[in-house]
Design a protein around this motif. Structure first.
Motif, PDB file in Angstrom:
ATOM      1  N   ASP A 340      34.380  82.978 -25.641  1.00  0.00           N
ATOM      2  CA  ASP A 340      33.785  81.511 -24.690  1.00  0.00           C
ATOM      3  C   ASP A 340      34.139  79.990 -25.465  1.00  0.00           C
ATOM      4  OD1 ASP A 340      32.079  80.370 -22.610  1.00  0.00           O
ATOM      5  OD2 ASP A 340      31.024  79.408 -24.454  1.00  0.00           O
ATOM      6  N   ILE A 341      35.360  79.576 -24.758  1.00  0.00           N
ATOM      7  CA  ILE A 341      35.844  78.447 -25.233  1.00  0.00           C
ATOM      8  C   ILE A 341      35.077  77.184 -25.397  1.00  0.00           C
ATOM      9  CG2 ILE A 341      37.527  76.621 -24.616  1.00  0.00           C
ATOM     10  CD1 ILE A 341      38.924  79.481 -25.552  1.00  0.00           C
ATOM     11  N   GLY A 342      34.033  77.012 -24.542  1.00  0.00           N
ATOM     12  CA  GLY A 342      33.281  75.881 -24.869  1.00  0.00           C
ATOM     13  C   GLY A 342      32.238  75.854 -25.790  1.00  0.00           C
ATOM     14  N   SER A 343      31.810  77.204 -26.171  1.00  0.00           N
ATOM     15  CA  SER A 343      31.064  77.368 -27.300  1.00  0.00           C
ATOM     16  C   SER A 343      31.710  77.086 -28.582  1.00  0.00           C
ATOM     17  CB  SER A 343      30.375  78.857 -27.524  1.00  0.00           C
ATOM     18  OG  SER A 343      29.536  78.930 -26.472  1.00  0.00           O
ATOM     19  N   TRP A 344      32.965  77.629 -28.786  1.00  0.00           N
ATOM     20  CA  TRP A 344      33.700  77.272 -30.140  1.00  0.00           C
ATOM     21  C   TRP A 344      34.016  75.691 -30.259  1.00  0.00           C
ATOM     22  CZ3 TRP A 344      34.494  80.556 -33.783  1.00  0.00           C
ATOM     23  CH2 TRP A 344      34.590  81.936 -33.553  1.00  0.00           C
ATOM     24  N   ALA A 345      34.390  75.241 -29.058  1.00  0.00           N
ATOM     25  CA  ALA A 345      34.615  73.616 -29.166  1.00  0.00           C
ATOM     26  C   ALA A 345      33.466  72.931 -29.456  1.00  0.00           C
ATOM     27  CB  ALA A 345      34.849  73.303 -27.692  1.00  0.00           C
ATOM     28  N   LEU A 346      32.409  73.133 -29.240  1.00  0.00           N
ATOM     29  CA  LEU A 346      31.128  72.668 -29.685  1.00  0.00           C
ATOM     30  C   LEU A 346      30.698  72.947 -31.286  1.00  0.00           C
ATOM     31  CD1 LEU A 346      28.547  72.867 -26.599  1.00  0.00           C
ATOM     32  CD2 LEU A 346      30.031  70.739 -27.471  1.00  0.00           C
ATOM     33  N   LEU A 347      31.298  73.913 -31.524  1.00  0.00           N
ATOM     34  CA  LEU A 347      31.150  74.406 -33.059  1.00  0.00           C
ATOM     35  C   LEU A 347      31.979  73.685 -33.815  1.00  0.00           C
ATOM     36  CD1 LEU A 347      30.554  78.586 -33.011  1.00  0.00           C
ATOM     37  CD2 LEU A 347      28.924  76.745 -33.972  1.00  0.00           C
ATOM     38  N   ASP A 348      33.389  73.508 -33.109  1.00  0.00           N
ATOM     39  CA  ASP A 348      34.261  72.551 -34.039  1.00  0.00           C
ATOM     40  C   ASP A 348      33.430  71.262 -34.468  1.00  0.00           C
ATOM     41  OD1 ASP A 348      36.934  71.571 -34.701  1.00  0.00           O
ATOM     42  OD2 ASP A 348      36.402  70.133 -32.917  1.00  0.00           O
ATOM     43  N   MET A 349      32.745  70.763 -33.259  1.00  0.00           N
ATOM     44  CA  MET A 349      32.122  69.293 -33.749  1.00  0.00           C
ATOM     45  C   MET A 349      31.068  69.466 -34.722  1.00  0.00           C
ATOM     46  SD  MET A 349      33.704  67.302 -31.380  1.00  0.00           S
ATOM     47  CE  MET A 349      34.651  67.530 -29.896  1.00  0.00           C
ATOM     48  N   ILE A 350      30.296  70.629 -34.882  1.00  0.00           N
ATOM     49  CA  ILE A 350      29.073  70.702 -35.726  1.00  0.00           C
ATOM     50  C   ILE A 350      29.684  70.784 -37.076  1.00  0.00           C
ATOM     51  CG2 ILE A 350      27.378  72.261 -36.224  1.00  0.00           C
ATOM     52  CD1 ILE A 350      26.858  72.724 -33.272  1.00  0.00           C
ATOM     53  N   TRP A 351      30.737  71.999 -37.098  1.00  0.00           N
ATOM     54  CA  TRP A 351      31.271  72.166 -38.572  1.00  0.00           C
ATOM     55  C   TRP A 351      31.918  70.877 -39.029  1.00  0.00           C
ATOM     56  CZ3 TRP A 351      33.907  77.206 -36.666  1.00  0.00           C
ATOM     57  CH2 TRP A 351      32.784  78.324 -36.672  1.00  0.00           C
ATOM     58  N   ARG A 352      32.654  70.138 -38.338  1.00  0.00           N
ATOM     59  CA  ARG A 352      33.110  68.893 -38.977  1.00  0.00           C
ATOM     60  C   ARG A 352      32.148  67.742 -39.177  1.00  0.00           C
ATOM     61  NH1 ARG A 352      36.980  65.874 -35.597  1.00  0.00           N
ATOM     62  NH2 ARG A 352      36.576  67.148 -33.863  1.00  0.00           N
ATOM     63  N   LEU A 353      31.193  67.800 -38.517  1.00  0.00           N
ATOM     64  CA  LEU A 353      29.796  66.721 -38.812  1.00  0.00           C
ATOM     65  C   LEU A 353      29.195  66.964 -40.147  1.00  0.00           C
ATOM     66  CD1 LEU A 353      28.724  66.001 -35.300  1.00  0.00           C
ATOM     67  CD2 LEU A 353      29.703  64.253 -37.081  1.00  0.00           C
ATOM     68  N   THR A 354      29.048  68.730 -40.391  1.00  0.00           N
ATOM     69  CA  THR A 354      28.428  69.033 -41.385  1.00  0.00           C
ATOM     70  C   THR A 354      29.112  69.396 -42.515  1.00  0.00           C
ATOM     71  OG1 THR A 354      28.259  71.343 -40.600  1.00  0.00           O
ATOM     72  CG2 THR A 354      26.402  69.751 -39.979  1.00  0.00           C
ATOM     73  N   ASN A 356      31.419  71.805 -42.922  1.00  0.00           N
ATOM     74  CA  ASN A 356      31.598  73.208 -43.135  1.00  0.00           C
ATOM     75  C   ASN A 356      33.156  73.732 -43.177  1.00  0.00           C
ATOM     76  OD1 ASN A 356      31.695  75.930 -42.379  1.00  0.00           O
ATOM     77  ND2 ASN A 356      29.739  75.926 -41.324  1.00  0.00           N
ATOM     78  N   PRO A 357      33.282  74.513 -44.038  1.00  0.00           N
ATOM     79  CA  PRO A 357      34.768  74.819 -44.126  1.00  0.00           C
ATOM     80  C   PRO A 357      35.465  75.667 -43.149  1.00  0.00           C
ATOM     81  CG  PRO A 357      33.163  76.096 -45.860  1.00  0.00           C
ATOM     82  CD  PRO A 357      32.480  75.050 -44.998  1.00  0.00           C
ATOM     83  N   ARG A 358      34.590  76.282 -42.361  1.00  0.00           N
ATOM     84  CA  ARG A 358      34.965  77.059 -41.270  1.00  0.00           C
ATOM     85  C   ARG A 358      36.003  76.075 -40.226  1.00  0.00           C
ATOM     86  NH1 ARG A 358      31.978  81.311 -37.967  1.00  0.00           N
ATOM     87  NH2 ARG A 358      33.785  82.224 -38.157  1.00  0.00           N
ATOM     88  N   ALA A 359      35.727  74.664 -40.146  1.00  0.00           N
ATOM     89  CA  ALA A 359      36.112  73.842 -39.402  1.00  0.00           C
ATOM     90  C   ALA A 359      37.689  73.735 -39.747  1.00  0.00           C
ATOM     91  CB  ALA A 359      35.727  72.484 -39.419  1.00  0.00           C
ATOM     92  N   GLU A 360      38.089  73.894 -41.072  1.00  0.00           N
ATOM     93  CA  GLU A 360      39.422  74.287 -41.316  1.00  0.00           C
ATOM     94  C   GLU A 360      39.960  75.504 -40.852  1.00  0.00           C
ATOM     95  OE1 GLU A 360      43.324  72.904 -43.236  1.00  0.00           O
ATOM     96  OE2 GLU A 360      41.205  71.723 -42.758  1.00  0.00           O
ATOM     97  N   GLY A 508      40.403  66.546 -30.642  1.00  0.00           N
ATOM     98  CA  GLY A 508      38.969  66.656 -31.606  1.00  0.00           C
ATOM     99  C   GLY A 508      38.253  65.447 -31.132  1.00  0.00           C
ATOM    100  N   SER A 509      38.535  64.624 -30.249  1.00  0.00           N
ATOM    101  CA  SER A 509      37.647  63.438 -29.881  1.00  0.00           C
ATOM    102  C   SER A 509      36.438  64.051 -29.240  1.00  0.00           C
ATOM    103  CB  SER A 509      38.337  62.442 -29.241  1.00  0.00           C
ATOM    104  OG  SER A 509      38.956  63.142 -28.078  1.00  0.00           O
ATOM    105  N   PRO A 510      35.182  63.640 -29.574  1.00  0.00           N
ATOM    106  CA  PRO A 510      34.061  64.205 -28.805  1.00  0.00           C
ATOM    107  C   PRO A 510      33.981  63.453 -27.497  1.00  0.00           C
ATOM    108  CG  PRO A 510      33.326  62.808 -30.706  1.00  0.00           C
ATOM    109  CD  PRO A 510      34.849  62.866 -30.702  1.00  0.00           C
ATOM    110  N   PRO A 511      33.431  64.285 -26.311  1.00  0.00           N
ATOM    111  CA  PRO A 511      33.164  63.529 -24.928  1.00  0.00           C
ATOM    112  C   PRO A 511      32.111  62.673 -25.225  1.00  0.00           C
ATOM    113  CG  PRO A 511      32.290  66.214 -25.335  1.00  0.00           C
ATOM    114  CD  PRO A 511      33.242  65.667 -26.668  1.00  0.00           C
TER     115      PRO A 511
END
Length: 564
Positions: A340-354, A356-360, A508-511
């Protein structure tokens, strides 16, 4: 039964089928196959019953077995291909049909089925060729005429209107074909004629939601302030139809009128029709409009565990800075739908904000984002620009898309009949192959790299033109793709100013509706003839242009999807 022949079991199944007893029919066929397992017509009959039950995977297996037992009977293969297409296994269907092409090409039903397979693989040129062949053999084959009309529209053919009218002669009461005629009129520049037809369709079929959506698009392009007023009339005419308020709300939201969309959903919710569904829609649109407390109250009382609920509530939690709760919801969503592309895209925002090394891992690996010179001549770029300006002159702002203050072409750009677009398509494929070769190694857990070495195809292609005065692309994603793109054809002078960065691509700019203080992952300066390629899991948009009315930014865009 003792003494029953294979033909007896077939007749028993046929009798059951004719009375609507599909379970009994299938039972009789399978009993027959226990006694006569090498009987092709029983396997084929089983496939036919399974198709009527909507069990296309099982049907494909039955037809395939019949074909293996009786390879000279090519109808087994044609029906197997139809079943495979119905399951989305389009490449397999195409392969089956290729095996029997020499014999099948003499028959209209083979040619029509082959055209459907070519179309599913986004090869509209070959789809048109096979529909044409089917119609030379059987000029009034309804499905072939309708399919050919659709392809003519998607390719922007000059005779699209004639094809739509030919299809209507075969089925004059079909509202879908009247919609096709209205779309053809719009493409031909008769916007008022298209609107008249759409209004007539809706008056007679108020529940035809696609007609509502297109009428709203046409009216918005014409400049009608209340471009969605026809929904209210239809809702009064068919008050028990939940699809009307659902598409009404979606249409309003598609043009940024989220608060109105929430109110439409709330009214439908109070009417008691599919209350839970409209409760969620109200929460979604209220949250997008910034009314977070209204959304919170609904989500807290919502009895819904669907994938949509998980992703929409995750979005709500992000707006409230409840990142742990949002991540938990998105993990549940990905457990159900790993791609699911939408879920991954939102996780990207969360991981960068927190932090989380998974963002890289998700978006920071080398060469996931690439800017490449399009492998073509300057002359091709010039020719493409000239053709696109003609198309944009008759286009408008598209419904529910990211364009703000610009125009977007209709149909499938790279499948149009003009030679320049075929040349452009080949140049894109050459460049895309280089992008793929430079990607990091395959990774089965990664939403893009898991498909690094799979079959790819282009799906959906269009051009966007933005002009001076503040237009831009709102940040968005393409949820059906794995790789997204932007080919720069015309770049305004203002984009060359490194300080102002007007019209730059922001990855990677948030909506806006998430209201996050998060900088883009990267900004890309547009340059003529360069192709930006990046994972579809990245939100992306553009910075606005300034007030220069002479500024122009023109791109061609496509999605890369998996070819199944």
């Amino acid at each position: 039964m003792i003494g029953f022949s294979a033909e007896d079991w077939y007749q028993k199944a046929s009798a059951a089928s004719q009375t609507g007893d599909l379970v009994g029919a299938l039972g009789a066929i399978h009993e027959g196959l226990k006694a006569f397992p090498e009987t092709p017509f029983l396997w084929h009959a089983g496939g036919s019953v399974l198709m009527m039950q909507g069990r296309h995977v099982d049907a494909a297996e039955h037809f395939g077995k019949a074909f293996s037992l009786e390879p000279k009977q090519f109808d087994h293969a044609v029906d197997q291909a139809i079943a495979l297409n119905a399951t989305g296994r389009n490449r397999e269907a195409h392969s089956v049909l290729k095996k029997i092409e020499k014999k099948g090409s003499k028959f209209s039903h083979y040619c029509s089925t082959r055209a459907n397979a070519e179309r599913a693989l986004a090869d509209l040129t070959n789809a048109a060729r096979w529909y044409d062949r089917a119609l030379r053999i059987e000029p009034d084959r309804p499905k072939a005429v309708m399919g050919r009309a659709d392809v003519a529209m998607e390719r922007g053919e000059a005779k699209a209107l004639q094809w739509a009218e030919r299809a209507l002669k075969l089925d004059p009461g079909n509202p879908v074909l009247w919609l096709a005629k209205a779309q053809a009129l719009d493409h031909a520049g008769d916007h008022d004629g298209a609107i008249v037809i759409m209004e007539q369709i809706i008056a007679q079929a108020p529940g035809f939601t696609e007609a509502h959506r297109w009428l709203a698009q046409l009216r918005h392009t014409r400049g009608d302030a209340d471009f969605a007023s026809h929904f209210a009339a239809a809702a009064k005419q068919a008050p028990q139809d939940p699809n009307i308020p659902a598409i009404w709300a979606k249409t309003l939201a598609g043009f940024g009128r989220d608060a109105e969309a929430a109110d439409v959903a709330a009214t439908a919710r109070k009417a008691g029709t599919e209350e839970a569904h409209f409760a969620m829609l109200e929460a979604v649109y209220a949250g997008a409009a910034g009314d977070h407390e209204r959304a919170e109250a609904i989500f807290a009382d919502l009895d819904d565990t669907s994938l949509d609920r998980l992703t929409h509530e995750a979005r709500h939690r992000i707006r409230r800075a409840e990142f742990d709760a949002a991540e938990n919801l998105l993990n549940q969503a990905l457990a159900r739908a790993p791609s699911d592309i939408g879920s991954w895209a939102l996780l990207d925002m969360i991981w960068r904000l927190t932090d989380n090394p998974r963002a890289e891992w998700l978006h920071g690996q080398s060469d996931l984002i690439q800017m490449r010179d399009l492998q073509c001549s300057d002359r091709l770029i010039d020719q493409t620009i000239a053709e696109l300006r003609k198309l944009h002159d008759g286009a408008g702002q598209p419904l529910g898309q990211s364009v703000r203050g610009g125009t977007q072409t209709r149909g499938r750009l790279l499948e149009r009949t003009e030679k320049v677009f075929a040349d452009l398509r080949r140049a894109i494929w050459r460049t895309l192959d280089d992008y793929r070769k430079a990607l990091p190694p395959a990774d089965p857990a990664h939403p893009l790299l898991a498909h690094r070495d799979a079959y790819w195809q282009l799906q959906g292609s269009w051009s966007v033109r933005l002009t001076g005065g503040g237009p831009h692309h709102a940040s968005h994603i393409h949820p059906n793709g794995i790789v997204s793109s932007a080919l720069y054809l015309v770049v305004p002078d203002a984009a060359q100013d490194d300080a102002k960065q007007e019209g730059w691509l922001e990855l990677g700019s948030p909506p806006v509706d998430l209201a996050l203080d998060l900088a883009p992952l990267t900004k890309i300066q547009p340059k003529r003839g360069q192709l930006a390629l990046f994972p579809s899991t990245l939100y992306h948009g553009t910075s606005p242009f300034g007030a220069d009315p002479g500024g122009e930014r023109m791109t061609a865009v496509f999605d890369v999807v998996l070819s199944r």
